[in-house]
Scaffold this active site. Structure first.
Site, PDB file in Angstrom:
ATOM      1  N   CYS A 143      67.817  47.518  89.831  1.00 58.46           N
ATOM      2  CA  CYS A 143      69.274  47.361  89.726  1.00 58.46           C
ATOM      3  C   CYS A 143      69.990  47.699  91.037  1.00 58.46           C
ATOM      4  O   CYS A 143      70.820  46.899  91.486  1.00 58.46           O
ATOM      5  CB  CYS A 143      69.833  48.196  88.584  1.00 58.46           C
ATOM      6  SG  CYS A 143      68.638  48.689  87.359  1.00 58.46           S
ATOM      7  N   GLN A 199      58.489  43.552  86.796  1.00 61.64           N
ATOM      8  CA  GLN A 199      59.489  43.124  85.811  1.00 61.64           C
ATOM      9  C   GLN A 199      59.899  41.679  86.038  1.00 61.64           C
ATOM     10  O   GLN A 199      59.997  41.227  87.166  1.00 61.64           O
ATOM     11  CB  GLN A 199      60.754  43.982  85.929  1.00 61.64           C
ATOM     12  CG  GLN A 199      60.639  45.355  85.332  1.00 61.64           C
ATOM     13  CD  GLN A 199      62.016  46.009  85.147  1.00 61.64           C
ATOM     14  OE1 GLN A 199      63.026  45.335  84.924  1.00 61.64           O
ATOM     15  NE2 GLN A 199      62.052  47.324  85.262  1.00 61.64           N
ATOM     16  N   ARG A 222      56.673  53.715  88.110  1.00 63.62           N
ATOM     17  CA  ARG A 222      57.229  54.784  87.274  1.00 63.62           C
ATOM     18  C   ARG A 222      56.165  55.828  87.021  1.00 63.62           C
ATOM     19  O   ARG A 222      54.988  55.494  86.834  1.00 63.62           O
ATOM     20  CB  ARG A 222      57.725  54.241  85.936  1.00 63.62           C
ATOM     21  CG  ARG A 222      58.942  53.379  86.094  1.00 63.62           C
ATOM     22  CD  ARG A 222      59.544  52.973  84.766  1.00 63.62           C
ATOM     23  NE  ARG A 222      60.585  51.989  85.020  1.00 63.62           N
ATOM     24  CZ  ARG A 222      61.250  51.332  84.088  1.00 63.62           C
ATOM     25  NH1 ARG A 222      60.982  51.572  82.826  1.00 63.62           N
ATOM     26  NH2 ARG A 222      62.181  50.461  84.412  1.00 63.62           N
ATOM     27  N   ASP A 245      62.869  40.498  85.927  1.00 65.26           N
ATOM     28  CA  ASP A 245      64.164  41.176  85.869  1.00 65.26           C
ATOM     29  C   ASP A 245      65.318  40.256  86.280  1.00 65.26           C
ATOM     30  O   ASP A 245      65.108  39.294  87.025  1.00 65.26           O
ATOM     31  CB  ASP A 245      64.119  42.380  86.828  1.00 65.26           C
ATOM     32  CG  ASP A 245      65.172  43.425  86.479  1.00 65.26           C
ATOM     33  OD1 ASP A 245      65.838  43.288  85.434  1.00 65.26           O
ATOM     34  OD2 ASP A 245      65.320  44.387  87.259  1.00 65.26           O
ATOM     35  N   LYS A 263      72.810  48.363  74.096  1.00 64.44           N
ATOM     36  CA  LYS A 263      71.713  47.473  74.489  1.00 64.44           C
ATOM     37  C   LYS A 263      71.002  46.882  73.289  1.00 64.44           C
ATOM     38  O   LYS A 263      71.084  47.403  72.173  1.00 64.44           O
ATOM     39  CB  LYS A 263      70.710  48.220  75.363  1.00 64.44           C
ATOM     40  CG  LYS A 263      70.020  49.352  74.642  1.00 64.44           C
ATOM     41  CD  LYS A 263      68.896  49.939  75.470  1.00 64.44           C
ATOM     42  CE  LYS A 263      68.274  51.125  74.756  1.00 64.44           C
ATOM     43  NZ  LYS A 263      67.101  51.655  75.392  1.00 64.44           N
ATOM     44  N   HIS A 270      69.865  40.773  86.879  1.00 68.19           N
ATOM     45  CA  HIS A 270      71.143  41.441  86.651  1.00 68.19           C
ATOM     46  C   HIS A 270      72.227  40.397  86.669  1.00 68.19           C
ATOM     47  O   HIS A 270      72.324  39.622  87.616  1.00 68.19           O
ATOM     48  CB  HIS A 270      71.343  42.543  87.697  1.00 68.19           C
ATOM     49  CG  HIS A 270      70.333  43.628  87.525  1.00 68.19           C
ATOM     50  ND1 HIS A 270      69.134  43.644  88.192  1.00 68.19           N
ATOM     51  CD2 HIS A 270      70.316  44.703  86.680  1.00 68.19           C
ATOM     52  CE1 HIS A 270      68.426  44.684  87.781  1.00 68.19           C
ATOM     53  NE2 HIS A 270      69.108  45.345  86.866  1.00 68.19           N
ATOM     54  N   HIS A 281      71.765  44.082  82.380  1.00 64.36           N
ATOM     55  CA  HIS A 281      70.376  44.159  82.854  1.00 64.36           C
ATOM     56  C   HIS A 281      69.563  43.419  81.801  1.00 64.36           C
ATOM     57  O   HIS A 281      69.716  43.716  80.618  1.00 64.36           O
ATOM     58  CB  HIS A 281      69.838  45.589  82.855  1.00 64.36           C
ATOM     59  CG  HIS A 281      70.666  46.597  83.565  1.00 64.36           C
ATOM     60  ND1 HIS A 281      70.237  47.231  84.700  1.00 64.36           N
ATOM     61  CD2 HIS A 281      71.884  47.119  83.289  1.00 64.36           C
ATOM     62  CE1 HIS A 281      71.148  48.115  85.089  1.00 64.36           C
ATOM     63  NE2 HIS A 281      72.162  48.071  84.248  1.00 64.36           N
TER      64      HIS A 281
HETATM   65  C1  TSB Z   1      65.957  45.175  82.617  1.00 63.49           C
HETATM   66  N1  TSB Z   1      66.976  48.082  84.800  1.00 63.49           N
HETATM   67  C2  TSB Z   1      66.470  47.458  83.621  1.00 63.49           C
HETATM   68  C3  TSB Z   1      66.164  45.992  83.910  1.00 63.49           C
HETATM   69  O1  TSB Z   1      67.231  45.404  84.633  1.00 63.49           O
HETATM   70  C4  TSB Z   1      65.194  48.190  83.191  1.00 63.49           C
HETATM   71  O2  TSB Z   1      64.422  48.606  84.039  1.00 63.49           O
HETATM   72  N2  TSB Z   1      65.002  48.307  81.887  1.00 63.49           N
HETATM   73  S1  TSB Z   1      63.732  49.023  81.222  1.00 63.49           S
HETATM   74  O3  TSB Z   1      63.584  50.340  81.730  1.00 63.49           O
HETATM   75  O4  TSB Z   1      63.887  48.916  79.806  1.00 63.49           O
HETATM   76  O5  TSB Z   1      62.446  48.238  81.634  1.00 63.49           O
HETATM   77  C5  TSB Z   1      62.385  46.847  81.396  1.00 63.49           C
HETATM   78  C6  TSB Z   1      61.143  46.491  80.605  1.00 63.49           C
HETATM   79  O6  TSB Z   1      59.978  46.902  81.294  1.00 63.49           O
HETATM   80  C7  TSB Z   1      61.021  47.181  79.254  1.00 63.49           C
HETATM   81  O7  TSB Z   1      61.764  46.501  78.284  1.00 63.49           O
HETATM   82  C8  TSB Z   1      59.531  47.099  78.992  1.00 63.49           C
HETATM   83  O8  TSB Z   1      59.201  45.868  78.370  1.00 63.49           O
HETATM   84  C9  TSB Z   1      58.912  47.111  80.376  1.00 63.49           C
HETATM   85  N3  TSB Z   1      58.302  48.406  80.725  1.00 63.49           N
HETATM   86  C10 TSB Z   1      58.925  49.599  80.813  1.00 63.49           C
HETATM   87  N4  TSB Z   1      58.061  50.572  81.177  1.00 63.49           N
HETATM   88  C11 TSB Z   1      56.854  49.965  81.312  1.00 63.49           C
HETATM   89  C12 TSB Z   1      55.543  50.432  81.673  1.00 63.49           C
HETATM   90  N5  TSB Z   1      55.325  51.703  81.978  1.00 63.49           N
HETATM   91  N6  TSB Z   1      54.529  49.545  81.707  1.00 63.49           N
HETATM   92  C13 TSB Z   1      54.747  48.243  81.419  1.00 63.49           C
HETATM   93  N7  TSB Z   1      55.941  47.752  81.092  1.00 63.49           N
HETATM   94  C14 TSB Z   1      56.988  48.594  81.034  1.00 63.49           C
HETATM   95 ZN    ZN Z   2      68.429  46.904  85.757  1.00 62.49          ZN
END
Ligand code: TSB
Ligand code: ZN
Length: 582
Positions: free
Chosen positions: A277, A324, A306, A326, A412, A328, A458
């Site tokens: 983001c 992702q 992460r 992803d 959300k 925005h 997002h």
């Molecule tokens: C959607 N900032 C937002 C983005 O713009 C975001 O990061 N959202 S999130 O934290 O929900 O992460 C997006 C998606 O990543 C989740 O819906 C999930 O499907 C996937 N995700 C989250 N953590 C993990 C992980 N540790 N391993 C694999 N996929 C993951």
């Molecule tokens: Zn985001």
């Protein structure tokens, strides 16, 4: 699969069985010290300190045997109530129990314990009447588990098990469990050469192998094409940012425990990004925008890092390095409903293409009483939440509301799915955000020439390519649709001496597909079986008849039937199947 924790009777039975496990372990390893033994959705476990000793495969049947012996002996399970000081005295040799007791409230005057024969455990209960009721159990697996889940603490031994009232129920459950394990993407991923990992690379850092890379590329092409049609603009941004970037976004204060630690390079301090983001906010800020330009949709296939607890990482489903799908979306407040609707429609469209049917929409809203937890703008919240509901209702989508589960910055929508093994996870997500544009001082010029703040959505449709691939492998049990399969067609000559030349010709004519020609000097039946084990969607069996008639004979995965068609008809068939995502 039944959720033991949600079934009251099974919950009691499994909790009692955890005590039985502890008692048996104590008999066999008198030095054992016990931490906690809770019921979980799959049964129960107990965390045990065995000093330097590590449980092995050979220990499990011995422990089971001892459990059976104690159960047969049939002691009653008796509840006592004691004071905190009595409890401290009673468990004085057991540091883990002392830890638990010390954390109990001073005014928690009665502490309950349960005794069965020579074994007493601290416990709230309830339990079954006698250990005799604990006949139909099985120890399932064991692993290391850090005390209190903290990797700075000692590693304890965790033994898992499950208990039922009858042998039939237990067997039925074990069979289901076995089937689930067959569907587990970690097993399929290994068998089909999709991903692997290596300690030298690190935990939760999967290596996508060539077959996996093909799947991922197809997923990328697929979703990229959809997003292009919907007016998304894709970007590339670095997978690090400075600590200041994440201080500006608020992640440094609110998300730090999920991030890798920072690293210094010259005068700059970087972190591996956990989200994209902030980078996308700066892409937006790179230009001035008028109200007419909005919505602006910035997409990226973006790598994030992460910190996931080491016990939580799992195959491709929960990783520490992920990519992702992803985007925005920068919108005016009056565009929230319409843009949200487009995201939901895209989710539905994608799920339709993949034949995904078992999922739940969860709408997370704020608790309007809780003024502390949520960004303070009642009107913004009320309008936005009403619009999200309206969109879901208009689309006729079943969903459930989770009050108080919204993020600080907005409501959300998540899509939850159930993996073969383990608890539900989120796949797609769409999150409204009133705050981030303010933190980055983003603006657009409205129709009266005044500066306004956009709202951000997002959204990730696949979630991550990692988690989506894990899910799709489990949904299909590894038998992927033709368009996604690493190998689409496998050509097997009946006899290499006579039919190979024609097979080569077929292969050349299928240059737009991923085709293998199995030239090995193996038996036909062996090669055909292997084609099935590798879950290749189409197997061609080419013998003299096919050579003479200029045809191909094919078998689709999962079918015993062989069909013969002209080469051009076969090409048409492949084309159709791929076009229809069949
Ligand atoms: C959607 N900032 C937002 C983005 O713009 C975001 O990061 N959202 S999130 O934290 O929900 O992460 C997006 C998606 O990543 C989740 O819906 C999930 O499907 C996937 N995700 C989250 N953590 C993990 C992980 N540790 N391993 C694999 N996929 C993951
Ligand atoms: Zn985001």
């Amino acid at each position: 699969m039944i959720n033991i924790k949600e079934d009251e009777r099974l919950s009691v039975l499994n909790h009692s069985c955890a005590h039985l496990l502890a008692q048996a372990v104590k008999h066999l390893y008198p030095e054992a010290k016990f931490w906690v033994g809770p019921v979980i959705s799959e049964g129960f476990y107990y965390d045990i300190d065995l000093g330097d000793y590590k449980i092995t495969d050979e220990d499990i049947p011995k422990i089971e045997h001892e459990m059976k012996k104690i159960a047969k002996d049939g002691k009653r399970i008796v509840r006592h109530e004691i004071s905190k000081s009595e409890a401290l005295e009673m468990f004085k040799d057991d540091p883990y129990k002392i830890d638990l007791i010390e954390r109990m409230d001073e005014d928690e005057t009665v502490i309950s314990c349960y005794t069965q024969g020579d074994f007493t455990d601290l416990c709230r209960g309830p339990h079954v009447e006698t250990v005799k009721e604990l006949k139909h159990f099985k120890l399932l697996k064991f692993s290391g588990a850090y005390f209190k889940g903290d990797s700075n603490n000692k590693m304890l031994q965790r033994i898992y098990g499950v208990c039922f009232e009858t042998e039939e129920d237990l067997n039925a459950y074990l069979k289901e469990l076995e089937e689930a394990q067959e569907r587990d993407h970690r097993k399929i991923g290994k068998n089909l050469g999709i991903f692997t990992s290596h300690d030298l690379v690190g935990k939760g850092m999967p290596l996508w192998l060539p077959n996996g890379a093909i799947i991922r590329k197809e997923l990328e092409n697929y979703i990229y094409a959809k997003e292009q049609k919907l007016g998304y603009k894709h970007v590339y941004t670095p997978c690090v940012g400075t600590v200041d970037l994440y201080k500006t976004s608020g992640h440094w204060d609110h998300y730090k425990e999920n991030m890798f630690p920072s690293m210094k390079v010259d005068e700059e301090e970087f972190v591996l990004r956990p989200m994209n983001c902030p980078h996308h906010m700066l892409v937006y800020a790179n230009e001035l925008h008028s109200y007419r330009d909005l919505p602006i949709r910035i997409g990226e296939f973006a790598t994030d890092f992460r910190y996931e607890a080491s016990g939580a990482v799992k195959g491709l489903e929960r990783v520490r390095c992920m990519c992702q799908n992803d985007a925005h979306l920068f919108v005016r407040p009056d565009q929230i409903g319409e843009e949200f609707k487009k995201v939901v429609e895209l989710i539905l469209d994608v799920y339709h293409d993949f034949g995904i049917k078992n999922y739940k929409f969860r709408l997370s809203l704020r608790d309007s009483e809780d003024k502390e937890k949520y960004f303070d703008d009642d009107k913004m919240w009320n309008d936005a939440e009403a619009k999200l509901r309206e969109v879901l209702n208009d689309l006729g989508i079943p969903y459930y509301e989770a009050i108080g589960e919204a993020a600080f910055y907005g409501p959300k929508l998540d899509v939850e799915v159930k993996p073969a093994v383990g608890p539900e996870v989120t796949l797609s997500t769409c999150q409204l955000d009133f705050l981030l544009p303010r933190r980055f001082e983003l603006s657009y010029i409205d129709s009266e020439g005044k500066s306004q703040i956009p709202v951000v959505l997002h959204r990730a449709i696949f979630g991550t390519f990692d988690r989506f691939t894990a899910f799709i492998l489990e949904e299909t049990k590894g038998a992927l649709p033709l368009w996604l399969s690493p190998v689409q067609v496998n050509i097997i000559p009946v006899n290499n001496n006579y039919h190979l030349e024609y097979c080569e010709k077929i292969k050349d004519s299928l240059e737009n597909y991923r085709v293998e020609l199995d030239k090995r000097e193996e038996k036909l039946s062996y090669k055909m079986r292997e084609s099935v084990i590798r879950k290749i969607p189409v197997t061609l069996i080419i013998g003299q008849k096919e050579v003479d008639d200029n045809t191909v004979s094919y078998r689709m995965y999962g079918s015993e039937e062989t069909k013969t068609v002209s080469l051009s008809d076969f090409q048409k068939l492949l084309e159709d199947k791929i076009k229809n995502k069949n």
